[in-house]
Each structure stands twice: as C-alpha cells, then as structure tokens.
Design a protein around this motif. Sequence first.
Motif, PDB file in Angstrom:
ATOM      1  N   THR A  46       0.803  -1.213   0.000  1.00  0.00           N
ATOM      2  CA  THR A  46       0.000   0.000   0.000  1.00  0.00           C
ATOM      3  C   THR A  46       0.835   1.262   0.000  1.00  0.00           C
ATOM      4  O   THR A  46       0.334   2.347  -0.268  1.00  0.00           O
ATOM      5  N   GLY A  47       2.124   1.131   0.337  1.00  0.00           N
ATOM      6  CA  GLY A  47       2.959   2.314   0.432  1.00  0.00           C
ATOM      7  C   GLY A  47       2.824   3.019   1.762  1.00  0.00           C
ATOM      8  O   GLY A  47       3.557   3.961   2.046  1.00  0.00           O
ATOM      9  N   THR A  48       1.890   2.566   2.601  1.00  0.00           N
ATOM     10  CA  THR A  48       1.665   3.204   3.894  1.00  0.00           C
ATOM     11  C   THR A  48       1.991   2.283   5.056  1.00  0.00           C
ATOM     12  O   THR A  48       2.132   2.743   6.184  1.00  0.00           O
ATOM     13  N   GLY A  49       2.104   0.993   4.782  1.00  0.00           N
ATOM     14  CA  GLY A  49       2.319   0.033   5.857  1.00  0.00           C
ATOM     15  C   GLY A  49       1.041  -0.348   6.570  1.00  0.00           C
ATOM     16  O   GLY A  49       1.075  -1.122   7.527  1.00  0.00           O
ATOM     17  N   ALA A  50      -0.092   0.197   6.145  1.00  0.00           N
ATOM     18  CA  ALA A  50      -1.364  -0.094   6.799  1.00  0.00           C
ATOM     19  C   ALA A  50      -1.827  -1.510   6.476  1.00  0.00           C
ATOM     20  O   ALA A  50      -1.592  -2.029   5.386  1.00  0.00           O
ATOM     21  N   TRP A  51      -2.496  -2.124   7.454  1.00  0.00           N
ATOM     22  CA  TRP A  51      -3.076  -3.462   7.262  1.00  0.00           C
ATOM     23  C   TRP A  51      -4.445  -3.462   7.933  1.00  0.00           C
ATOM     24  O   TRP A  51      -4.556  -3.261   9.138  1.00  0.00           O
ATOM     25  N   LEU A  52      -5.485  -3.669   7.127  1.00  0.00           N
ATOM     26  CA  LEU A  52      -6.851  -3.664   7.636  1.00  0.00           C
ATOM     27  C   LEU A  52      -7.370  -5.090   7.726  1.00  0.00           C
ATOM     28  O   LEU A  52      -7.508  -5.777   6.713  1.00  0.00           O
ATOM     29  N   ARG A  53      -7.635  -5.519   8.961  1.00  0.00           N
ATOM     30  CA  ARG A  53      -8.232  -6.831   9.161  1.00  0.00           C
ATOM     31  C   ARG A  53      -9.620  -6.666   9.764  1.00  0.00           C
ATOM     32  O   ARG A  53      -9.906  -5.683  10.448  1.00  0.00           O
ATOM     33  N   ALA A  54     -10.459  -7.632   9.480  1.00  0.00           N
ATOM     34  CA  ALA A  54     -11.806  -7.655  10.049  1.00  0.00           C
ATOM     35  C   ALA A  54     -11.926  -8.862  10.965  1.00  0.00           C
ATOM     36  O   ALA A  54     -11.335  -9.913  10.701  1.00  0.00           O
ATOM     37  N   ASN A  55     -12.688  -8.721  12.021  1.00  0.00           N
ATOM     38  CA  ASN A  55     -12.988  -9.834  12.916  1.00  0.00           C
ATOM     39  C   ASN A  55     -14.498  -9.961  13.012  1.00  0.00           C
ATOM     40  O   ASN A  55     -15.181  -9.042  13.468  1.00  0.00           O
ATOM     41  N   MET A  56     -15.014 -11.107  12.564  1.00  0.00           N
ATOM     42  CA  MET A  56     -16.452 -11.330  12.538  1.00  0.00           C
ATOM     43  C   MET A  56     -16.766 -12.747  13.009  1.00  0.00           C
ATOM     44  O   MET A  56     -15.909 -13.626  12.991  1.00  0.00           O
ATOM     45  N   VAL A  57     -18.027 -12.944  13.411  1.00  0.00           N
ATOM     46  CA  VAL A  57     -18.490 -14.264  13.811  1.00  0.00           C
ATOM     47  C   VAL A  57     -19.745 -14.595  13.020  1.00  0.00           C
ATOM     48  O   VAL A  57     -20.549 -13.712  12.711  1.00  0.00           O
ATOM     49  N   SER A  58     -19.891 -15.865  12.667  1.00  0.00           N
ATOM     50  CA  SER A  58     -21.040 -16.303  11.877  1.00  0.00           C
ATOM     51  C   SER A  58     -21.500 -17.664  12.376  1.00  0.00           C
ATOM     52  O   SER A  58     -20.692 -18.498  12.805  1.00  0.00           O
ATOM     53  N   THR A  59     -22.796 -17.902  12.323  1.00  0.00           N
ATOM     54  CA  THR A  59     -23.337 -19.220  12.635  1.00  0.00           C
ATOM     55  C   THR A  59     -23.097 -20.169  11.461  1.00  0.00           C
ATOM     56  O   THR A  59     -22.677 -19.758  10.375  1.00  0.00           O
ATOM     57  N   LEU A  60     -23.399 -21.433  11.669  1.00  0.00           N
ATOM     58  CA  LEU A  60     -23.257 -22.409  10.598  1.00  0.00           C
ATOM     59  C   LEU A  60     -24.127 -22.073   9.401  1.00  0.00           C
ATOM     60  O   LEU A  60     -23.785 -22.403   8.259  1.00  0.00           O
ATOM     61  N   ASP A  61     -25.272 -21.438   9.650  1.00  0.00           N
ATOM     62  CA  ASP A  61     -26.166 -21.096   8.545  1.00  0.00           C
ATOM     63  C   ASP A  61     -26.012 -19.638   8.114  1.00  0.00           C
ATOM     64  O   ASP A  61     -26.886 -19.074   7.456  1.00  0.00           O
ATOM     65  N   GLY A  62     -24.884 -19.012   8.447  1.00  0.00           N
ATOM     66  CA  GLY A  62     -24.536 -17.724   7.852  1.00  0.00           C
ATOM     67  C   GLY A  62     -25.023 -16.485   8.554  1.00  0.00           C
ATOM     68  O   GLY A  62     -24.866 -15.383   8.023  1.00  0.00           O
ATOM     69  N   ALA A  63     -25.587 -16.604   9.745  1.00  0.00           N
ATOM     70  CA  ALA A  63     -26.085 -15.426  10.454  1.00  0.00           C
ATOM     71  C   ALA A  63     -24.942 -14.751  11.210  1.00  0.00           C
ATOM     72  O   ALA A  63     -24.186 -15.404  11.934  1.00  0.00           O
ATOM     73  N   ALA A  64     -24.840 -13.433  11.053  1.00  0.00           N
ATOM     74  CA  ALA A  64     -23.806 -12.679  11.754  1.00  0.00           C
ATOM     75  C   ALA A  64     -24.301 -12.138  13.088  1.00  0.00           C
ATOM     76  O   ALA A  64     -23.516 -11.603  13.866  1.00  0.00           O
ATOM     77  N   GLN A  65     -25.596 -12.295  13.353  1.00  0.00           N
ATOM     78  CA  GLN A  65     -26.186 -11.763  14.580  1.00  0.00           C
ATOM     79  C   GLN A  65     -27.372 -12.634  14.978  1.00  0.00           C
ATOM     80  O   GLN A  65     -27.894 -13.411  14.175  1.00  0.00           O
ATOM     81  N   HIS A  66     -27.804 -12.467  16.220  1.00  0.00           N
ATOM     82  CA  HIS A  66     -29.076 -13.043  16.661  1.00  0.00           C
ATOM     83  C   HIS A  66     -29.747 -11.985  17.526  1.00  0.00           C
ATOM     84  O   HIS A  66     -29.155 -11.489  18.484  1.00  0.00           O
ATOM     85  N   ASP A  67     -30.949 -11.623  17.153  1.00  0.00           N
ATOM     86  CA  ASP A  67     -31.657 -10.528  17.817  1.00  0.00           C
ATOM     87  C   ASP A  67     -30.840  -9.235  17.777  1.00  0.00           C
ATOM     88  O   ASP A  67     -30.818  -8.456  18.730  1.00  0.00           O
ATOM     89  N   GLY A  68     -30.133  -9.036  16.663  1.00  0.00           N
ATOM     90  CA  GLY A  68     -29.413  -7.790  16.450  1.00  0.00           C
ATOM     91  C   GLY A  68     -28.044  -7.702  17.088  1.00  0.00           C
ATOM     92  O   GLY A  68     -27.362  -6.688  16.950  1.00  0.00           O
ATOM     93  N   ARG A  69     -27.588  -8.761  17.778  1.00  0.00           N
ATOM     94  CA  ARG A  69     -26.306  -8.715  18.458  1.00  0.00           C
ATOM     95  C   ARG A  69     -25.503  -9.977  18.158  1.00  0.00           C
ATOM     96  O   ARG A  69     -26.063 -11.039  17.885  1.00  0.00           O
ATOM     97  N   SER A  70     -24.173  -9.846  18.230  1.00  0.00           N
ATOM     98  CA  SER A  70     -23.306 -10.986  17.967  1.00  0.00           C
ATOM     99  C   SER A  70     -23.067 -11.838  19.207  1.00  0.00           C
ATOM    100  O   SER A  70     -22.711 -13.017  19.097  1.00  0.00           O
ATOM    101  N   GLN A  71     -23.276 -11.288  20.385  1.00  0.00           N
ATOM    102  CA  GLN A  71     -22.969 -12.001  21.624  1.00  0.00           C
ATOM    103  C   GLN A  71     -23.649 -13.368  21.742  1.00  0.00           C
ATOM    104  O   GLN A  71     -23.024 -14.347  22.169  1.00  0.00           O
TER     105      GLN A  71
END
Length: 268
Positions: A46-71
């Motif tokens: 990138t010329g800047t040394g920046a590194w953007l990583r994402a941290n996410m959680v998903s259920t087996l059937d692809g849901a990233a949330q339950h009742d609007g929250r990941s907890q």
Amino acid sequence: MRRLFPALVTDVTDQTSGPLPDGTDREWSLAELAAAYAYPEPDGRTGTGAWLRANMVSTLDGAAQHDGRSQPISGAADMRVFGTLRALADVVIAGAETVRQEGYRPARPRADFAELRLAAGQRPVPAIAVVSASLELDFSLPLYTSPLVPTLILTGAAAAPDRIAAAERAGARVVTAGDGVGVDPARAVDALVELGYTRLLTEGGPRLLGQFVTAGVLDELCLTVSPTLTAGDAQRIAGGPSVEVPRRFVLESLLEEEGFLFSRYRRD
C-alpha cells in the motif's frame, strides 16, 4: 485454542502447538494467540504500511447476529480471540449501529499485552473509531467522555456542524473521510494512517464490512464459525452491493476449540 486444522499460523506444515504429545488438548496462552495473530510486517503493497483486518463471527447457517447482536452466537474462546485482536490493533473501527447495538465502551488496558504494546510503540489501548454519517450518537456515554485514548468519529464533509461540535465538546475527535454525507472506505483508511494508525481492525457491522470489501481495502478476515444454527433472516457478515468479481482470499490458519472454528484469511 486446542486443535489445528491443518496447521498453525502461517506454516501449514507446522504442528508445534495444539494437542500435546500425549494426545491431550490444552488451551493456548494469550502470548501464543498474540503470536498467531501478529500483524504482518509492512511489504510496500500500500505504500503506507497499513493493514486492515476484520474480525467477525457467523453461525453455521450464515447469520452474523441473533436478535441484532453478535454475543448470543459467540463464546468464551471467541472472546479470547476478540480480546487478542483488539490488543494487537492501533485502532478498532466500527459502524455507528454496531456501536449502539453492542454497547461499545472505551478499550481498557490489558496487563497481559502491556509489554507487547510498549515494544511495538503503541499506546496502552487501541483507539475506537466510530463510522457515522449523521453523528446521531449519544455523546454522554463513556465511549466519548472518558476513554483512555480519545474516541475518533469518521464522517463526511457534509456532516451537521452542530453534531460535530457536540462530539468535540464530549472529547471525541472528528475526522473527515468523505466529500459528502457518508464515509469513503479508502479515505477512512488513509485518514487513520495520517494519524499514525497502521494496524487497523474493523468489527463491522455487516454494512461497514461490505463497504470495505467493495472498496477493495480489506487485507484480512478473521472469521469465527460458531457451532450454532439460528435460521431467520439475520444479516451475513458483509452486506451492501456485491462486487463485480468475487475477491479471492487465502487461508492462513484454522484453529478449533469446543466446536468453534477460528479461520484467518488474507487477500490473495
């Protein structure tokens, strides 16, 4: 972490961690997790040394949330990885809705990572950067009034002046990263780099992650697959318009504990 499928970190032939020689499992130390998830050295891409990583959680059937929250789809092992990734980052980026739904608070110092952060030239805790077009945020919350490192608010040039003033009165730092109402993902990365933040971590939500994906600025995805099923119509980990050509990522590591899979992919 307890087991490796097929290997640890960057070398898919390395079997030095995970199960012990007698075949029993053990929990990885925080130091081992920090080594496993260490940010790569700048490679000039990138010329800047920046590194953007994402941290996410998903259920087996692809849901990233339950009742609007990941907890509800997370677990103890996932929270250890979550804490480790935060402890390695210069800044944690989250969309305003995620901040509201998940009840974000200021990052707190972690004694386990204090020496590591000091050696890396980092502040005691990562800054929190909230992405918001409207700035309709509750500036009386501790996230804005009492963080150890001032909270950043990434917004567009057309943001309402009275909301900018309210944010600054609370102690937040407003950063312009777009010409209009919203934030341009690439400019957001550049703006954070200008402030000295190069180890970037986004925790979503799905709309923000989708914007980073579409803009082509995401370098790495740390995805926890939760051994749960929820059905319903919950969002996937990334939303918004699709890319013209699917972006290819390469598997770096895959860890397992109590049925949770912890994968780490980097951009090809």
